[in-house]
Scaffold this motif. Structure first.
Motif, PDB file in Angstrom:
ATOM      1  N   MET A 125       7.857 -44.307-159.328  1.00  0.00           N
ATOM      2  CA  MET A 125       7.989 -44.532-157.900  1.00  0.00           C
ATOM      3  C   MET A 125       7.815 -43.195-157.174  1.00  0.00           C
ATOM      4  SD  MET A 125      11.090 -46.486-156.127  1.00  0.00           S
ATOM      5  CE  MET A 125      11.224 -46.714-154.427  1.00  0.00           C
ATOM      6  N   GLN A 126       6.964 -43.176-156.182  1.00  0.00           N
ATOM      7  CA  GLN A 126       6.681 -41.964-155.426  1.00  0.00           C
ATOM      8  C   GLN A 126       7.700 -41.805-154.287  1.00  0.00           C
ATOM      9  OE1 GLN A 126       4.369 -39.680-156.020  1.00  0.00           O
ATOM     10  NE2 GLN A 126       3.823 -40.773-157.891  1.00  0.00           N
ATOM     11  N   PRO A 127       8.151 -40.574-154.009  1.00  0.00           N
ATOM     12  CA  PRO A 127       9.055 -40.367-152.871  1.00  0.00           C
ATOM     13  C   PRO A 127       8.310 -40.612-151.552  1.00  0.00           C
ATOM     14  CG  PRO A 127       8.481 -38.270-153.890  1.00  0.00           C
ATOM     15  CD  PRO A 127       7.877 -39.352-154.746  1.00  0.00           C
ATOM     16  N   SER A 128       9.051 -40.998-150.547  1.00  0.00           N
ATOM     17  CA  SER A 128       8.478 -41.229-149.229  1.00  0.00           C
ATOM     18  C   SER A 128       7.932 -39.938-148.651  1.00  0.00           C
ATOM     19  CB  SER A 128       9.526 -41.807-148.277  1.00  0.00           C
ATOM     20  OG  SER A 128       9.977 -43.048-148.745  1.00  0.00           O
ATOM     21  N   GLN A 129       6.852 -40.049-147.920  1.00  0.00           N
ATOM     22  CA  GLN A 129       6.215 -38.901-147.290  1.00  0.00           C
ATOM     23  C   GLN A 129       6.368 -39.001-145.778  1.00  0.00           C
ATOM     24  OE1 GLN A 129       4.695 -36.337-149.031  1.00  0.00           O
ATOM     25  NE2 GLN A 129       5.554 -37.383-150.811  1.00  0.00           N
ATOM     26  N   ALA A 130       6.574 -37.867-145.131  1.00  0.00           N
ATOM     27  CA  ALA A 130       6.676 -37.832-143.672  1.00  0.00           C
ATOM     28  C   ALA A 130       5.316 -38.174-143.059  1.00  0.00           C
ATOM     29  CB  ALA A 130       7.132 -36.461-143.207  1.00  0.00           C
ATOM     30  N   THR A 131       5.352 -38.862-141.930  1.00  0.00           N
ATOM     31  CA  THR A 131       4.144 -39.220-141.193  1.00  0.00           C
ATOM     32  C   THR A 131       4.207 -38.570-139.809  1.00  0.00           C
ATOM     33  OG1 THR A 131       5.083 -41.204-140.195  1.00  0.00           O
ATOM     34  CG2 THR A 131       4.089 -41.450-142.389  1.00  0.00           C
ATOM     35  N   GLU A 132       3.190 -38.815-139.007  1.00  0.00           N
ATOM     36  CA  GLU A 132       3.179 -38.297-137.636  1.00  0.00           C
ATOM     37  C   GLU A 132       4.378 -38.812-136.846  1.00  0.00           C
ATOM     38  OE1 GLU A 132       1.096 -36.063-136.025  1.00  0.00           O
ATOM     39  OE2 GLU A 132       0.521 -35.658-138.093  1.00  0.00           O
ATOM     40  N   HIS A 133       4.832 -40.016-137.148  1.00  0.00           N
ATOM     41  CA  HIS A 133       5.982 -40.594-136.433  1.00  0.00           C
ATOM     42  C   HIS A 133       7.260 -39.786-136.651  1.00  0.00           C
ATOM     43  CE1 HIS A 133       3.184 -44.001-136.692  1.00  0.00           C
ATOM     44  NE2 HIS A 133       3.657 -44.292-135.502  1.00  0.00           N
ATOM     45  N   HIS A 134       7.375 -39.140-137.783  1.00  0.00           N
ATOM     46  CA  HIS A 134       8.572 -38.363-138.076  1.00  0.00           C
ATOM     47  C   HIS A 134       8.664 -37.096-137.228  1.00  0.00           C
ATOM     48  CE1 HIS A 134       8.397 -40.958-141.670  1.00  0.00           C
ATOM     49  NE2 HIS A 134       9.709 -40.916-141.549  1.00  0.00           N
ATOM     50  N   LYS A 135       7.552 -36.643-136.671  1.00  0.00           N
ATOM     51  CA  LYS A 135       7.585 -35.474-135.790  1.00  0.00           C
ATOM     52  C   LYS A 135       8.412 -35.744-134.537  1.00  0.00           C
ATOM     53  CE  LYS A 135       3.402 -33.322-137.415  1.00  0.00           C
ATOM     54  NZ  LYS A 135       2.082 -32.818-137.083  1.00  0.00           N
ATOM     55  N   VAL A 136       8.488 -36.995-134.119  1.00  0.00           N
ATOM     56  CA  VAL A 136       9.339 -37.357-132.975  1.00  0.00           C
ATOM     57  C   VAL A 136      10.792 -37.069-133.313  1.00  0.00           C
ATOM     58  CG1 VAL A 136      10.130 -39.269-131.539  1.00  0.00           C
ATOM     59  CG2 VAL A 136       7.714 -39.095-132.158  1.00  0.00           C
ATOM     60  N   LEU A 137      11.203 -37.354-134.532  1.00  0.00           N
ATOM     61  CA  LEU A 137      12.578 -37.094-134.944  1.00  0.00           C
ATOM     62  C   LEU A 137      12.894 -35.605-134.906  1.00  0.00           C
ATOM     63  CD1 LEU A 137      12.884 -39.500-137.998  1.00  0.00           C
ATOM     64  CD2 LEU A 137      13.595 -39.904-135.630  1.00  0.00           C
ATOM     65  N   GLN A 138      11.941 -34.769-135.269  1.00  0.00           N
ATOM     66  CA  GLN A 138      12.164 -33.329-135.271  1.00  0.00           C
ATOM     67  C   GLN A 138      12.482 -32.811-133.873  1.00  0.00           C
ATOM     68  OE1 GLN A 138       8.626 -31.762-137.080  1.00  0.00           O
ATOM     69  NE2 GLN A 138       9.177 -32.512-139.108  1.00  0.00           N
ATOM     70  N   ARG A 139      11.980 -33.474-132.845  1.00  0.00           N
ATOM     71  CA  ARG A 139      12.267 -33.064-131.472  1.00  0.00           C
ATOM     72  C   ARG A 139      13.721 -33.341-131.093  1.00  0.00           C
ATOM     73  NH1 ARG A 139       7.830 -36.104-128.261  1.00  0.00           N
ATOM     74  NH2 ARG A 139       9.330 -35.694-126.620  1.00  0.00           N
ATOM     75  N   LEU A 140      14.427 -34.197-131.850  1.00  0.00           N
ATOM     76  CA  LEU A 140      15.825 -34.515-131.560  1.00  0.00           C
ATOM     77  C   LEU A 140      16.797 -33.504-132.159  1.00  0.00           C
ATOM     78  CD1 LEU A 140      15.700 -38.369-132.129  1.00  0.00           C
ATOM     79  CD2 LEU A 140      15.631 -37.141-129.944  1.00  0.00           C
ATOM     80  N   ALA A 141      16.310 -32.638-133.023  1.00  0.00           N
ATOM     81  CA  ALA A 141      17.177 -31.627-133.633  1.00  0.00           C
ATOM     82  C   ALA A 141      17.532 -30.571-132.595  1.00  0.00           C
ATOM     83  CB  ALA A 141      16.480 -30.984-134.830  1.00  0.00           C
ATOM     84  N   GLY A 142      18.796 -30.180-132.562  1.00  0.00           N
ATOM     85  CA  GLY A 142      19.262 -29.167-131.629  1.00  0.00           C
ATOM     86  C   GLY A 142      20.554 -29.602-130.964  1.00  0.00           C
ATOM     87  N   SER A 143      20.995 -28.835-129.998  1.00  0.00           N
ATOM     88  CA  SER A 143      22.225 -29.143-129.255  1.00  0.00           C
ATOM     89  C   SER A 143      21.846 -29.575-127.846  1.00  0.00           C
ATOM     90  CB  SER A 143      23.133 -27.919-129.186  1.00  0.00           C
ATOM     91  OG  SER A 143      23.575 -27.584-130.477  1.00  0.00           O
ATOM     92  N   TRP A 144      22.513 -30.615-127.369  1.00  0.00           N
ATOM     93  CA  TRP A 144      22.194 -31.204-126.075  1.00  0.00           C
ATOM     94  C   TRP A 144      23.453 -31.446-125.273  1.00  0.00           C
ATOM     95  CZ3 TRP A 144      17.000 -31.578-125.530  1.00  0.00           C
ATOM     96  CH2 TRP A 144      16.252 -31.575-126.700  1.00  0.00           C
ATOM     97  N   ARG A 145      23.337 -31.343-123.972  1.00  0.00           N
ATOM     98  CA  ARG A 145      24.416 -31.684-123.044  1.00  0.00           C
ATOM     99  C   ARG A 145      23.926 -32.887-122.262  1.00  0.00           C
ATOM    100  NH1 ARG A 145      25.610 -27.525-118.532  1.00  0.00           N
ATOM    101  NH2 ARG A 145      25.060 -29.161-117.103  1.00  0.00           N
ATOM    102  N   MET A 146      24.705 -33.956-122.264  1.00  0.00           N
ATOM    103  CA  MET A 146      24.284 -35.188-121.603  1.00  0.00           C
ATOM    104  C   MET A 146      24.956 -35.320-120.241  1.00  0.00           C
ATOM    105  SD  MET A 146      24.256 -37.717-124.927  1.00  0.00           S
ATOM    106  CE  MET A 146      25.190 -38.900-124.084  1.00  0.00           C
ATOM    107  N   ILE A 147      24.138 -35.553-119.243  1.00  0.00           N
ATOM    108  CA  ILE A 147      24.628 -35.793-117.888  1.00  0.00           C
ATOM    109  C   ILE A 147      24.097 -37.154-117.469  1.00  0.00           C
ATOM    110  CG2 ILE A 147      24.545 -35.027-115.493  1.00  0.00           C
ATOM    111  CD1 ILE A 147      24.069 -32.200-116.551  1.00  0.00           C
ATOM    112  N   SER A 148      24.963 -37.966-116.895  1.00  0.00           N
ATOM    113  CA  SER A 148      24.521 -39.293-116.476  1.00  0.00           C
ATOM    114  C   SER A 148      24.900 -39.540-115.025  1.00  0.00           C
ATOM    115  CB  SER A 148      25.127 -40.372-117.365  1.00  0.00           C
ATOM    116  OG  SER A 148      26.521 -40.419-117.178  1.00  0.00           O
TER     117      SER A 148
END
Length: 71
Positions: A1-24
């Motif tokens: 069984m081959q391990p899963s490979q990252a796709t272009e869609h996973h680059k969206v997840l990388q943009r969520l890494a970091g610290s954020w302050r939420m204002i609503s």
């Protein structure tokens, strides 16, 4: 069984890494987005290339503290 490979869609997840302050905008007249007691924060981190974990904390509308974890 081959391990899963990252796709272009996973680059969206990388943009969520970091610290954020939420204002609503709640529509409540007593809500002040600059009040630290009403502030939500989020911290996201990648787990390898396929997953992101986001931890959030802040107050609920009644003032009780809340925490959540998303993957």
């Amino acid at each position: 069984m081959q391990p899963s490979q990252a796709t272009e869609h996973h680059k969206v997840l990388q943009r969520l890494a970091g610290s954020w302050r939420m204002i609503s905008s709640t529509g409540h007249p007593d809500y002040d987005p600059n009040d630290p007691a009403k502030l939500w924060t989020e911290t996201g981190r990648m787990l390898g290339d396929l997953w992101v974990v986001i931890e959030s904390q802040g107050p609920m509308p009644d003032g009780t503290p809340a925490r959540k974890i998303m993957t």
